[in-house]
Design an enzyme around this catalytic site. Structure first.
Site, mmCIF file in Angstrom:
data_model
loop_
_atom_site.group_PDB
_atom_site.id
_atom_site.type_symbol
_atom_site.label_atom_id
_atom_site.label_comp_id
_atom_site.label_asym_id
_atom_site.label_seq_id
_atom_site.Cartn_x
_atom_site.Cartn_y
_atom_site.Cartn_z
ATOM 1 N N CYS A 31 0.849 -1.198 0.000
ATOM 2 C CA CYS A 31 0.000 0.000 0.000
ATOM 3 C C CYS A 31 0.883 1.245 0.000
ATOM 4 C CB CYS A 31 -0.920 -0.070 1.211
ATOM 5 S SG CYS A 31 -1.510 1.495 1.836
ATOM 6 N N CYS A 34 0.427 3.883 2.645
ATOM 7 C CA CYS A 34 0.889 3.386 3.954
ATOM 8 C C CYS A 34 2.374 3.677 4.137
ATOM 9 C CB CYS A 34 0.662 1.877 4.089
ATOM 10 S SG CYS A 34 -1.065 1.393 4.000
#
Lengths: 109, 306
Positions: A31, A34
């Site tokens: 991600c 993230c």
């Protein structure tokens, strides 16, 4: 204090029983956002060692924890106080924006 | 004092940086703390960027842009601009870490921000079924029935990508035809897991603590009906990011920064704009990159004629 990795087994102790405000970062390797927010959380952890604890939950390894908290978007920042989820933020955001969201939950300094 | 500060780090910002750096203007790019790279960072496959015949992932393309900009000496700060004063000869830019920078020119390439649905409970359910990032969140919807709302290329891209995870993907669109390119339309129509719901808008989100359905309203007849879905991906376009500068440079009625003809010149001398923030029409990575080049050349010309 640097962020701590939590599992389903350690979540109770690391998060729910913690005496500080806890920000739980639900994240995954793949991600992008993230990865962007991770260093921001590292900074928050080191600058607020007395009042804030950062706990990381890798959703690839801890799918049950993600389901327990109905997490379907990451990065998902769950703010816990006294064993309860009191606030949530979705998506990467700058340090100032995160601190603004939790300021009124911190002890007055 | 800097020669040029570039605000934003999408294709427009990086292309401006590459050109400005090669013109020995030592550009400073303020790239944002958590969203550097712009919209392409959330994109999966990019198939229409020339020079990459096999396509590549959006984040990989942006990493290449960054590498090329740095190679020629662009300084990149992963900070957020909090305040600007662009009205004087010396442009002032303040960032979230409390620093203040001065420059003779500024290039605004702040791009656009994803549009929200504007229905009740959207904020409460975002992260609990409502999502803006297929690459981040597709994983959570394995074997689930979900929907994408939107009719452009990014909506089709997301819908096709999400079929790798979901058992079924509805595409909800307010009209009866798509804005997406022919190739993306065909790919979506051919995908057995994708079903189109035409002439429909979402008026209500249902479920607690997680999304479990939406109420659809037929945009022609006004008729309402329920649709059970566990995930909703919002891809209904984006709005130019002009909050920082809207009281200083001229903004169009549609809230894009106004530029002079084919140039990147804004209403303020020494302030140039490029990319999605000036473009109500095309909004492609390649058009943004082209306009970033224009902005750097305009800034260079402005500096040399002073």
């Amino acid at each position: 204090m640097q962020p701590v990795e939590a599992t389903k087994a350690s979540f109770d102790q690391e998060v729910l029983q913690a005496d500080k405000l806890v920000i739980v970062d639900f994240w995954a390797e793949w991600c992008g956002p993230c990865r962007m927010v991770a260093p921001v959380l590292d900074e928050i952890a080191s600058e607020n060692a007395d009042s804030i604890k950062i706990v990381k939950v890798n959703v690839d390894h801890e799918q049950q924890l993600a389901m327990d908290y109905s997490v379907t978007s990451i990065p998902f920042l769950g703010v816990f106080q006294g064993g309860k989820l009191v606030k949530q933020m979705v998506g990467a955001r700058p340090k100032a924006a995160i601190m603004d969201e939790i300021r009124d939950l911190l002890p007055a300094s | 004092m800097r020669e040029v500060i570039i605000i934003g780090s999408g294709p427009a910002g990086y292309t401006a940086a590459i050109y400005a750096a090669r013109a020995a203007l030592n550009p400073l790019m303020i790239a944002s703390s958590v969203e550097p790279g712009g919209e392409l960072m959330k994109t999966t496959e990019v198939e229409n960027y020339p020079g990459f015949p096999n396509g590549l992932m959006g984040p990989d393309l942006m990493a290449s842009f960054q590498e090329q900009a740095e190679r020629f000496g662009t300084e990149i700060m992963f900070e957020d601009v909090t305040e600007v004063d662009l009205t004087g000869d010396i442009k002032i830019v303040k960032t979230g870490n409390g620093e203040t920078y001065e420059a003779k020119t500024v290039i605004l390439s702040t791009g656009a921000a994803y549009r929200e649905l504007g229905v009740p409970r959207e904020k409460e359910l975002s992260g609990h079924g409502v999502s803006w990032c297929a690459t981040c969140d597709g994983f959570f919807f394995r074997e689930k029935v979900i929907a994408v709302i939107g009719g452009g290329d990014s909506a089709m891209e997301e819908a096709n990508f999400l079929t790798k995870f979901a058992s079924k993907v509805y595409v909800i669109h307010r009209r009866d035809s798509l804005k997406a390119s022919e190739i993306m339309q065909k790919r979506s129509f051919d995908n057995e897991k994708i079903e189109f719901i035409w002439n429909s808008a979402i008026t209500e989100l249902k479920g607690s603590p997680k999304l479990d359905g939406v109420v659809l309203e037929d945009t022609v007849t006004g008729e309402k009906r329920d649709l059970a879905i566990e995930g909703l991906f919002v891809a209904i376009g984006s709005d130019p990011r002009v909050d920082l500068i809207e009281n200083q440079v001229e903004i169009s009625k549609e809230r894009f920064i106004k530029v002079d003809g084919r140039t990147s010149k804004t209403s303020l001398p020494g302030v140039f704009a490029a990319g999605d923030v000036i473009d109500p029409t095309y909004r492609q990575a390649i058009t943004a990159a082209g306009s970033g080049c224009v902005a750097a050349l305009d800034a260079e010309h402005y500096l040399s004629s002073k």
